[in-house]
Design an enzyme around this catalytic site. Structure first.
Site, PDB file in Angstrom:
ATOM      1  CE1 TYR A  58     -17.027  -3.910  -0.917  1.00  0.00           C
ATOM      2  CE2 TYR A  58     -17.691  -1.886   0.154  1.00  0.00           C
ATOM      3  CZ  TYR A  58     -17.897  -2.848  -0.801  1.00  0.00           C
ATOM      4  OH  TYR A  58     -18.974  -2.750  -1.644  1.00  0.00           O
ATOM      5  CE1 TYR A 106     -18.827   0.234  -3.517  1.00  0.00           C
ATOM      6  CE2 TYR A 106     -20.471   0.420  -5.236  1.00  0.00           C
ATOM      7  CZ  TYR A 106     -20.129   0.110  -3.939  1.00  0.00           C
ATOM      8  OH  TYR A 106     -21.090  -0.344  -3.075  1.00  0.00           O
TER       9      TYR A 106
END
Lengths: 409, 143, 142
Positions: free
Chosen positions: A313, A364
């Site tokens: 991430y 995202y």
């Protein structure tokens, strides 16, 4: 001093090896679905969620009426009952929501896994839907301040009056200290972003598909919050991703090759704040990522060298690079060197990384797109396919309460 | 009693929530032009009330907007004896109307005192300009 | 003075709650106090109702800080893309490690962003960006 702290304090709070983990190898992700990723969807978040979930359920070879559990982030703005009323789920038996923004991404799968492993539900869908680019941009100061001014978080009141109110700046504070402690130069950090942009050139779903970048482009882009440049930052996206989780027994009948969960973990160490943990001895690292890594390795029995592909991430490039260190893929302070030249993290390197472009260059979707990409790698259907990939490590938001997964073929 | 709200007070606006729930837009646009529009699945003809992006019956994402006759019956109602909001002086009745087409809508009833409202009563839609930029749909006893 | 505000744009104030009220009330008086556990002498930030080390709930006390420390990390807001509109760019947010060992963030009021460095000695000062509240800030140590 810091290493001593890590050794004494961290190790003291690790758990011993366990004989039994009810999730390990007993649960699988059998469906993935998504919408187009865009900068302006012209659709609402409920609509996007419906499409992604429908696609995931189709992918798994199920029908919507098979779904009896839903799992989301507390941050998701789609009302779950409304979602059920649109999808036509006859009776939802299990639901929960995970807090901590993107730090909860992998935890949704972990909670779904716990639900199916214990028989609370048969098929649980984890989803994230957001119009982060065109709608509610929580990454911007004004939106975030509005959101958090209603949140019962003690610490933000110490930051907002100083014009310090965006995740970007909070991460910059970690990054600056990390650069200071390990002697990292501002201009040396671009390879991570560059390689992810390369991956995006192979992925037609990526926001930056068809928009290659040179190292000079990286350096020439404006400094947004020093020390973070524009292309150190993730790309605000409109879109949704959904995942279908069920038991290994049911997964055997699935349409797709299952991605089995070897390990799932969450961590919130003491003195953690949401992206602003400045009162732990270490500001230059990510203790929660370290804990999650240790727990994942402990449960799975694997080590960093056994991971075929990593999906980390990366809301900011540094967030991804420091995770390489915390997860043991390289030594502390060596993350930039590890990425230097890019070969180690390219598809045929020792650790292919964020192979669809990651949050910086694909999209995202709060990390849910990383989980979907890990599943594609294990199925052998990724746009930048790692040859023979059998294990994948996925993490969630760094620098806040976080979570992670190790998946296998 | 001819109106169930105080026009001098600001009436709460419908949450069209353009970004989050865009599906409601055509409904309120219809109301603004004096039409009661209902969303119907283009694939299996299921009514979708409130509006939504996917049909819960067949998972189709195609739909159409159909004008309602605006006629129906009172399915249930509740009466505030204490004002819930400055725009709605007590007593204030809220009715659940079942339209001829089948869907039910929450609204208020004009032209009748709260003590005279009855379940099963025939009603029809009226449009009330609550403000320059805001029209409400309400119901009145059927002619 | 490098720290400047843009007139007419409201500045977010501190959230004052029962746990941190003594801190912000002291700031209003231009005093800088820290919460500490009287039993185990541990300082903590942010203020809280229980000492996380000895779990005492009745030993928490407020003690004056020297207000001195060193910059531990910092970020510079050099473009308006992610800066707070109420503040004129460029501005710095510094994370200061106080002599007492705990860290707080604030702006640095008298140093240009490009001159800020990790390790710089600083001391607390105060400013009043609006009529409604006072803030603690840091300045170069004298």
């Amino acid at each position: 001093m810091l290493d001593e702290y890590r050794t004494k304090s961290y190790q003291a709070h690790l758990r011993p090896a366990v004989d039994e983990n009810l999730i390990k190898d007993n649960v699988a992700i059998i469906g993935i679905g998504q919408t187009a990723f865009s900068r302006n969807s012209q659709r609402d978040e409920l609509d996007l969620a419906c499409e992604a979930i429908k696609n995931a359920v189709d992918d798994a070879g199920l029908s919507i009426s098979d779904i009896d559990g839903l799992e989301a982030l507390t941050l998701d703005r789609v009302s779950m009952p409304t979602l059920i009323g649109s999808l036509g789920i006859p009776n939802l038996r299990f639901t929960s929501e995970v807090s901590f923004g993107g730090g909860g991404a992998c935890a949704t799968v972990m909670h779904a896994a716990a639900a199916v492993a214990t028989g609370l539900a048969d098929y649980v869908v984890c989803y994230r839907s957001l119009n982060e680019a065109s709608g509610h941009r929580y990454g911007r100061g004004d939106g975030y301040a509005e959101y958090l001014s209603k949140a019962p978080t003690l610490h933000y009141g110490y930051y907002f009056p100083y014009g310090f109110l965006t995740p970007l700046a909070w991460a910059g504070m970690y990054a600056r200290r990390w650069m200071h402690e390990y002697g990292i130069k501002l201009d040396n950090t671009g390879w991570y972003s560059l390689v992810l942009r390369e991956y995006a050139q192979k992925n037609p779903n990526a926001i930056f598909y068809g928009k290659p970048m040179t190292y000079q482009d990286y350096l020439d882009a404006p400094m947004i919050v020093e020390p973070l440049r524009l292309f150190d930052c993730c790309v605000d996206t409109d879109g949704a991703v959904a995942l279908v989780v069920t038991t290994a027994d049911r997964a055997r009948d699935a349409k797709q090759s299952p991605a089995y969960i070897m390990a799932a973990a969450q961590s919130i160490p003491i003195e953690t704040e949401i992206q602003t943990s400045y009162n732990r001895p270490i500001v230059s690292g990510l203790p929660e990522t370290w804990y999650v890594g240790q727990e994942l390795y402990r449960i799975s029995g694997l080590g960093p060298g056994d991971i075929d592909v990593a999906e980390l991430y990366d809301p900011f490039s540094f967030g991804g690079i420091i995770q390489l260190e915390e997860l043991g893929f390289c030594g502390r302070g060596e993350g930039v060197d590890f990425c230097e030249g890019g070969d180690r993290i390219r598809v045929d390197g020792e650790l292919p990384l964020n192979t669809a472009g990651g949050l910086l260059s694909e999209a995202y979707i709060h990390g849910f797109n990383l989980i979907a990409e890990a599943v594609r790698q294990l199925r052998g259907t990724a746009t930048s396919q790692v040859a023979g990939a059998e294990t994948a490590l996925v993490t969630a938001g760094p620098g806040l309460p976080t979570s992670g997964l190790i998946l296998r073929k | 009693m001819t109106s169930s709200y105080d026009p001098t007070r600001d009436v709460p606006r419908p949450a069209r929530w353009e970004v989050l729930y865009r599906s409601s837009g055509p409904f309120w646009d219809g109301v603004a032009s004096g039409k009661l529009l209902l969303q119907r699945c283009a694939s299996c003809a299921r009514w979708l009330t409130p509006p939504r992006p996917m049909c819960p019956g067949c998972q189709s994402r195609e739909h159409e907007w159909v004008q309602s006759t605006g006629r129906g019956t009172v399915h249930s109602f509740a009466t505030y004896r204490h004002a819930p909001h400055p725009a709605f002086p007590a007593p204030h009745s809220v009715v659940l109307v079942e339209l001829e087409e089948g869907p039910r809508l929450v609204s208020s009833l004009v032209g009748i005192a709260p003590e005279n409202i009855a379940v099963g009563q025939a009603v029809e839609v009226v449009f009330t300009h609550a403000a320059d930029d805001f029209t409400l749909f309400q119901f009145k006893p059927a002619a | 003075m490098t720290l400047e505000y843009v007139p007419g744009i409201p500045i977010l104030g501190p959230y004052v709650d029962p746990d941190n009220a003594p801190f912000w009330e002291a700031v209003e008086r231009h005093e800088f106090v820290l919460q500490r556990c009287a039993d185990c002498k541990t300082y903590f930030q942010v203020p809280r109702p229980m000492c996380p080390h000895c779990r005492s709930m009745d030993s928490l006390e407020w003690v004056p800080s020297t207000g001195r420390g060193k910059i531990f990390s910092y970020v510079n807001f050099t473009t308006d893309r992610m800066a707070y509109p109420a503040m004129k760019i460029p501005y710095s947010v510094v994370l200061v490690e106080l002599e007492e060992g705990i860290r707080l963030t604030a702006n640095i009021v008298d140093v240009e962003p490009e001159d800020v460095f990790i390790g710089m000695p600083v001391e607390v000062t105060f400013n009043k960006p609006t009529d409604s509240f006072t803030l603690y800030q840091f300045k170069k140590a004298s």
